[in-house]
Design a protein around this motif. Structure first.
Motif: not given
Length: 108
Positions: A97-107
């Motif tokens: 979940y944290g990796l998905f949230v970081d990916a959305f923050k970077l996107g």
């Protein structure tokens, strides 16, 4: 006071419910801490290897391999596992979940 079958049943039910509720709240608290710890670890996993730029692929492959290994252990059998396996699964879910949230923050 007369002890009827109904009063005996209710007293047994209340005692049994309170003991089960205590253990389930204990597991719930440990599960939430494990989930949040996984979320915290994912932040470190996404930022530390990315500093040099060349460790991104290796770190991602190790993370995916670890997540798949935990999934294989948890979901391979139908039998009930202990608390430690559930905590490991919650840690895995928190990292994902944290990796998905970081990916959305970077996107964005």
């Amino acid at each position: 006071m007369i002890r009827t079958k109904l009063s005996i049943f209710f007293s047994y039910f209340v005692q049994n419910l309170s003991s089960r509720l205590y253990y389930s709240l204990n597991e719930l608290t440990a599960g939430l801490i494990s989930l949040l710890l996984g979320f915290f670890i994912s932040t470190g996993l996404s930022t530390i290897p990315g500093q040099t730029g060349d460790w991104g692929i290796i770190a991602a492959s190790l993370i995916v391999a670890a997540i798949e290994l935990v999934s294989k252990i948890v979901y391979s059998n139908k039998k009930k596992y202990g608390v430690r396996i559930n905590l490991l699964n919650n840690l895995k879910i928190g990292i994902t979940y944290g990796l998905f949230v970081d990916a959305f923050k970077l996107g964005s």
